[in-house]
Design a protein around this motif. Structure first.
Motif, PDB file in Angstrom:
ATOM      1  N   MET A  83     -11.333 -16.608  -4.254  1.00 17.64           N
ATOM      2  CA  MET A  83      -9.940 -16.156  -4.305  1.00 17.64           C
ATOM      3  C   MET A  83      -9.200 -16.431  -2.996  1.00 17.64           C
ATOM      4  O   MET A  83      -8.114 -15.913  -2.770  1.00 17.64           O
ATOM      5  N   SER A  84      -9.762 -17.266  -2.131  1.00  9.71           N
ATOM      6  CA  SER A  84      -9.167 -17.492  -0.813  1.00  9.71           C
ATOM      7  C   SER A  84      -7.773 -18.103  -0.897  1.00  9.71           C
ATOM      8  O   SER A  84      -6.983 -17.950   0.042  1.00  9.71           O
ATOM      9  N   PHE A  85      -7.461 -18.763  -2.000  1.00 10.05           N
ATOM     10  CA  PHE A  85      -6.139 -19.376  -2.125  1.00 10.05           C
ATOM     11  C   PHE A  85      -5.015 -18.347  -2.065  1.00 10.05           C
ATOM     12  O   PHE A  85      -3.889 -18.665  -1.690  1.00 10.05           O
ATOM     13  N   VAL A  86      -5.287 -17.100  -2.395  1.00  7.56           N
ATOM     14  CA  VAL A  86      -4.265 -16.057  -2.402  1.00  7.56           C
ATOM     15  C   VAL A  86      -3.822 -15.709  -0.984  1.00  7.56           C
ATOM     16  O   VAL A  86      -2.636 -15.498  -0.730  1.00  7.56           O
ATOM     17  N   GLY A  87      -4.751 -15.673  -0.057  1.00 10.00           N
ATOM     18  CA  GLY A  87      -4.414 -15.314   1.317  1.00 10.00           C
ATOM     19  C   GLY A  87      -3.410 -16.251   1.955  1.00 10.00           C
ATOM     20  O   GLY A  87      -2.599 -15.847   2.787  1.00 10.00           O
ATOM     21  N   ARG A  88      -3.430 -17.493   1.531  1.00  6.56           N
ATOM     22  CA  ARG A  88      -2.520 -18.498   2.091  1.00  6.56           C
ATOM     23  C   ARG A  88      -1.063 -18.195   1.768  1.00  6.56           C
ATOM     24  O   ARG A  88      -0.162 -18.550   2.522  1.00  6.56           O
ATOM     25  N   THR A  89      -0.812 -17.533   0.646  1.00  8.21           N
ATOM     26  CA  THR A  89       0.565 -17.288   0.210  1.00  8.21           C
ATOM     27  C   THR A  89       0.951 -15.817   0.257  1.00  8.21           C
ATOM     28  O   THR A  89       2.039 -15.450  -0.169  1.00  8.21           O
ATOM     29  N   GLU A 116       1.251   0.414   5.044  1.00 16.01           N
ATOM     30  CA  GLU A 116       1.608   0.029   3.675  1.00 16.01           C
ATOM     31  C   GLU A 116       0.369  -0.231   2.832  1.00 16.01           C
ATOM     32  O   GLU A 116       0.305   0.134   1.671  1.00 16.01           O
ATOM     33  N   GLU A 117      -0.625  -0.883   3.446  1.00 17.07           N
ATOM     34  CA  GLU A 117      -1.865  -1.170   2.740  1.00 17.07           C
ATOM     35  C   GLU A 117      -2.636   0.121   2.460  1.00 17.07           C
ATOM     36  O   GLU A 117      -3.219   0.294   1.396  1.00 17.07           O
ATOM     37  N   ARG A 118      -2.619   1.054   3.417  1.00 22.06           N
ATOM     38  CA  ARG A 118      -3.290   2.341   3.227  1.00 22.06           C
ATOM     39  C   ARG A 118      -2.659   3.094   2.059  1.00 22.06           C
ATOM     40  O   ARG A 118      -3.363   3.642   1.204  1.00 22.06           O
ATOM     41  N   ALA A 119      -1.322   3.118   1.990  1.00 21.04           N
ATOM     42  CA  ALA A 119      -0.630   3.807   0.894  1.00 21.04           C
ATOM     43  C   ALA A 119      -0.987   3.179  -0.453  1.00 21.04           C
ATOM     44  O   ALA A 119      -1.225   3.883  -1.442  1.00 21.04           O
ATOM     45  N   TYR A 120      -1.050   1.852  -0.484  1.00 26.71           N
ATOM     46  CA  TYR A 120      -1.424   1.136  -1.704  1.00 26.71           C
ATOM     47  C   TYR A 120      -2.857   1.488  -2.102  1.00 26.71           C
ATOM     48  O   TYR A 120      -3.134   1.814  -3.266  1.00 26.71           O
ATOM     49  N   ARG A 135       6.965 -10.501   0.848  1.00 37.37           N
ATOM     50  CA  ARG A 135       7.447 -10.338  -0.536  1.00 37.37           C
ATOM     51  C   ARG A 135       6.291 -10.079  -1.492  1.00 37.37           C
ATOM     52  O   ARG A 135       6.417  -9.283  -2.421  1.00 37.37           O
ATOM     53  N   MET A 136       5.153 -10.731  -1.261  1.00 40.77           N
ATOM     54  CA  MET A 136       3.984 -10.478  -2.107  1.00 40.77           C
ATOM     55  C   MET A 136       3.513  -9.042  -1.914  1.00 40.77           C
ATOM     56  O   MET A 136       3.140  -8.368  -2.883  1.00 40.77           O
ATOM     57  N   GLY A 137       3.550  -8.548  -0.691  1.00 41.17           N
ATOM     58  CA  GLY A 137       3.193  -7.159  -0.432  1.00 41.17           C
ATOM     59  C   GLY A 137       4.120  -6.199  -1.160  1.00 41.17           C
ATOM     60  O   GLY A 137       3.679  -5.193  -1.724  1.00 41.17           O
ATOM     61  N   GLU A 138       5.421  -6.513  -1.157  1.00 38.81           N
ATOM     62  CA  GLU A 138       6.384  -5.692  -1.897  1.00 38.81           C
ATOM     63  C   GLU A 138       6.063  -5.702  -3.387  1.00 38.81           C
ATOM     64  O   GLU A 138       6.109  -4.664  -4.044  1.00 38.81           O
ATOM     65  N   TYR A 139       5.747  -6.881  -3.911  1.00 39.00           N
ATOM     66  CA  TYR A 139       5.394  -6.998  -5.330  1.00 39.00           C
ATOM     67  C   TYR A 139       4.185  -6.118  -5.647  1.00 39.00           C
ATOM     68  O   TYR A 139       4.183  -5.391  -6.645  1.00 39.00           O
ATOM     69  N   GLN A 140       3.153  -6.178  -4.800  1.00 42.44           N
ATOM     70  CA  GLN A 140       1.947  -5.389  -5.055  1.00 42.44           C
ATOM     71  C   GLN A 140       2.269  -3.897  -5.071  1.00 42.44           C
ATOM     72  O   GLN A 140       1.706  -3.143  -5.866  1.00 42.44           O
ATOM     73  N   GLY A 141       3.165  -3.460  -4.195  1.00 38.84           N
ATOM     74  CA  GLY A 141       3.576  -2.063  -4.217  1.00 38.84           C
ATOM     75  C   GLY A 141       4.375  -1.710  -5.461  1.00 38.84           C
ATOM     76  O   GLY A 141       4.196  -0.642  -6.058  1.00 38.84           O
ATOM     77  N   GLN A 142       5.233  -2.630  -5.886  1.00 42.34           N
ATOM     78  CA  GLN A 142       6.079  -2.383  -7.055  1.00 42.34           C
ATOM     79  C   GLN A 142       5.287  -2.396  -8.356  1.00 42.34           C
ATOM     80  O   GLN A 142       5.605  -1.637  -9.274  1.00 42.34           O
TER      81      GLN A 142
END
Length: 195
Positions: free
Chosen positions: A23-29, A74-78, A33-40
């Protein structure tokens, strides 16, 4: 009535992970905004429905991230939100899940899915879990597919919807391009045609 919403990170050639579950391809992008998406994506959802491999990956990381000193706020809250959610794992081999609020279904059945969807509460969220999403698609149980199309070709791995038995016509309800080049595509099954 609950809805079942899936979310996948998918390569341009249709894989949700590369060879050897890479899954390393995910870290590159992964950007702000991706962090916001994960929270949403977890807002308004109170059940995670996961296949065994995705569950093992999540259970091996997120409980620790919820308490680690070096975890960003933010990561801790998630991570804490994931920990607090009810988790349903479809597995014929998992017998003693260690992550809090986890129950195991030894098999996926229409009756179990219908009962889950009939409960009061927020939507059911499915991360990854390719085989599970394929089985849910075959049952006609997925209400929304959220695909994060990654700007990469993997050349092999696990297909997004490998093994689906039939056709499901979908309607695009939203598209958004992230600064990283990831494109979020949100599809819902089309309503059956009127007779």
């Amino acid at each position: 009535m609950r809805r079942i919403v899936t979310t996948h990170w998918v390569s341009l050639d249709g894989f949700i992970s590369g060879p050897d579950d890479d899954m390393s391809f995910v870290g590159r992008t992964f950007d702000e905004r991706m962090g916001e998406y994960q929270g949403q994506i977890i807002e308004g959802r109170d059940v995670l429905l996961l296949g065994r491999r995705t569950y093992d990956s999540f259970a091996g990381a997120w409980p620790q991230r919820a308490v680690a000193d070096d975890t960003a706020p933010e990561e801790r809250a998630y991570a804490q939100r994931l920990g607090a959610m009810r988790k349903v794992v479809v597995s014929s081999t998992l017998t003693d899940p260690e992550w809090e609020h986890t129950e195991v279904w030894p098999e996926l059945t229409r009756e179990r899915v219908d009962a889950l969807k009939a409960e009061d509460g927020g939507d059911v969220l499915v991360y990854g879990s390719g085989r599970l999403v394929s089985a849910l698609t075959d049952l006609g149980a997925v209400d929304e597919y959220q695909t994060l199309l990654q700007p990469v070709v993997l050349g092999g791995g696990t297909r997004q919807l490998g093994g689906v038995d039939g056709r499901t016509d979908l309607e695009l309800v939203r598209a958004e391009t992230f600064p990283s080049g990831v494109v979020l595509l949100v599809h819902r099954p089309e309503a059956p045609a009127a007779d």
